[in-house]
Motif scaffolding. Structure first.
Motif, short mmCIF file in Angstrom:
data_model
loop_
_atom_site.label_atom_id
_atom_site.label_comp_id
_atom_site.label_asym_id
_atom_site.label_seq_id
_atom_site.Cartn_x
_atom_site.Cartn_y
_atom_site.Cartn_z
N SER A 45 0.81 -1.23 0.00
CA SER A 45 0.00 0.00 0.00
C SER A 45 0.84 1.27 0.00
O SER A 45 0.43 2.29 -0.54
CB SER A 45 -0.96 0.00 1.19
N ASN A 46 2.05 1.23 0.58
CA ASN A 46 2.88 2.43 0.62
C ASN A 46 4.13 2.32 -0.27
O ASN A 46 5.08 3.07 -0.13
CB ASN A 46 3.28 2.78 2.06
N ALA A 47 4.10 1.36 -1.21
CA ALA A 47 5.24 1.17 -2.12
C ALA A 47 5.43 2.40 -3.00
O ALA A 47 4.47 3.11 -3.32
CB ALA A 47 5.02 -0.07 -2.98
N ILE A 48 6.66 2.62 -3.39
CA ILE A 48 6.99 3.74 -4.28
C ILE A 48 7.24 3.17 -5.68
O ILE A 48 8.07 2.27 -5.85
CB ILE A 48 8.23 4.50 -3.79
N GLU A 49 6.54 3.72 -6.66
CA GLU A 49 6.72 3.29 -8.04
C GLU A 49 8.15 3.62 -8.48
O GLU A 49 8.68 4.69 -8.16
CB GLU A 49 5.72 4.01 -8.93
N ASN A 50 8.77 2.69 -9.17
CA ASN A 50 10.14 2.85 -9.69
C ASN A 50 11.17 3.05 -8.58
O ASN A 50 12.16 3.77 -8.77
CB ASN A 50 10.22 4.01 -10.68
N GLU A 51 10.94 2.41 -7.45
CA GLU A 51 11.90 2.55 -6.34
C GLU A 51 13.31 2.17 -6.77
O GLU A 51 14.28 2.83 -6.38
CB GLU A 51 11.46 1.70 -5.15
N ASP A 52 13.43 1.11 -7.55
CA ASP A 52 14.75 0.69 -8.00
C ASP A 52 15.48 1.80 -8.76
O ASP A 52 16.66 2.06 -8.53
CB ASP A 52 14.67 -0.58 -8.84
N LYS A 53 14.78 2.50 -9.63
CA LYS A 53 15.38 3.61 -10.40
C LYS A 53 15.73 4.78 -9.48
O LYS A 53 16.82 5.36 -9.61
CB LYS A 53 14.43 4.07 -11.50
N ILE A 54 14.86 5.08 -8.55
CA ILE A 54 15.11 6.18 -7.60
C ILE A 54 16.39 5.90 -6.82
O ILE A 54 17.27 6.76 -6.70
CB ILE A 54 13.91 6.38 -6.66
N VAL A 55 16.50 4.69 -6.31
CA VAL A 55 17.66 4.30 -5.49
C VAL A 55 18.94 4.27 -6.33
O VAL A 55 19.97 4.82 -5.92
CB VAL A 55 17.40 2.95 -4.79
N THR A 56 18.87 3.65 -7.50
CA THR A 56 20.09 3.57 -8.31
C THR A 56 20.50 4.92 -8.87
O THR A 56 21.69 5.18 -9.04
CB THR A 56 19.96 2.51 -9.44
N ASP A 57 19.54 5.80 -9.14
CA ASP A 57 19.88 7.17 -9.56
C ASP A 57 20.62 7.93 -8.45
O ASP A 57 21.35 8.88 -8.73
CB ASP A 57 18.63 7.96 -9.97
N LEU A 58 20.41 7.51 -7.21
CA LEU A 58 21.13 8.10 -6.07
C LEU A 58 22.47 7.40 -5.82
O LEU A 58 23.11 7.60 -4.79
CB LEU A 58 20.25 8.04 -4.81
N GLU A 59 22.85 6.55 -6.77
CA GLU A 59 24.13 5.84 -6.74
C GLU A 59 24.24 4.83 -5.60
O GLU A 59 25.33 4.61 -5.06
CB GLU A 59 25.30 6.82 -6.78
N MET A 60 23.12 4.22 -5.26
CA MET A 60 23.12 3.11 -4.32
C MET A 60 22.70 1.86 -5.09
O MET A 60 21.92 1.94 -6.04
CB MET A 60 22.14 3.36 -3.17
N ALA A 61 23.20 0.71 -4.67
CA ALA A 61 22.76 -0.56 -5.26
C ALA A 61 21.39 -0.90 -4.69
O ALA A 61 21.05 -0.48 -3.57
CB ALA A 61 23.76 -1.65 -4.93
N TYR A 62 20.61 -1.66 -5.44
CA TYR A 62 19.24 -1.97 -5.02
C TYR A 62 18.99 -3.47 -5.18
O TYR A 62 19.23 -4.04 -6.24
CB TYR A 62 18.25 -1.19 -5.88
N PHE A 63 18.52 -4.08 -4.10
CA PHE A 63 18.12 -5.49 -4.12
C PHE A 63 16.68 -5.58 -3.66
O PHE A 63 16.33 -5.00 -2.62
CB PHE A 63 19.00 -6.33 -3.16
#
Length: 149
Positions: A45-63
């Motif tokens: 219910s509180n998920a963020i769309e495109n979270e993987d892109k948001i995180v990787t754009d901030l130069e963090m790895a995402y799993f």
């Protein structure tokens, strides 16, 4: 960091929480976190769309290790523990929707990987969340059951 939903600092390398906002992910990156692990389902219910892109754009790895809250499995625990151990000395942020899945998995991580004494494990969210039978079984899982998963 304190404003992030159900934030818990585990140690210098690991912090956990419920779902961060886009702005909070920026704060997480600014605090030198290198990796984000998400245990929530993509349609929480509180998920963020495109979270993987948001995180990787901030130069963090995402799993993303999607754990069904209504049906957690030993294989989910095994994948989480293996992932966290493989990350070694990276600074890691682990989250799910409310930090309940993460708290259960971190309890297991403390017990078997860090071998933390029970009284030293931060399980403060267990005062707020009463795990049902399936989650109690996961929390009580043996190391042998994890290895077999």
């Amino acid at each position: 960091m304190e404003e992030i939903l159900n934030y818990i600092k585990i140690n210098e390398l690991i912090s956990t929480s419920g779902q961060p906002s886009v702005e909070q992910f920026k704060e997480i990156a600014q605090n030198d976190f290198e990796v984000v692990i998400n245990l929530a389902l993509h349609d929480a219910s509180n998920a963020i769309e495109n979270e993987d892109k948001i995180v990787t754009d901030l130069e963090m790895a995402y799993f993303h290790i999607p754990v069904d809250f209504d049906n957690p499995k030993p294989s989910d625990v095994k994948l989480f523990l293996n992932t966290l151990q493989a990350l070694g000395a990276n600074k890691v942020w682990v989250h799910c929707a409310l930090n309940y899945r993460v708290s259960a998995f971190m309890y297991i991580y403390h017990k078997y990987v860090l071998q933390t004494a029970f009284d030293d494990i931060n399980i403060s969210l267990f005062q707020e969340w009463l795990p049902d039978t399936k989650w109690q079984e996961i929390i009580k899982i043996s190391l042998e059951e994890i290895k077999k998963a």
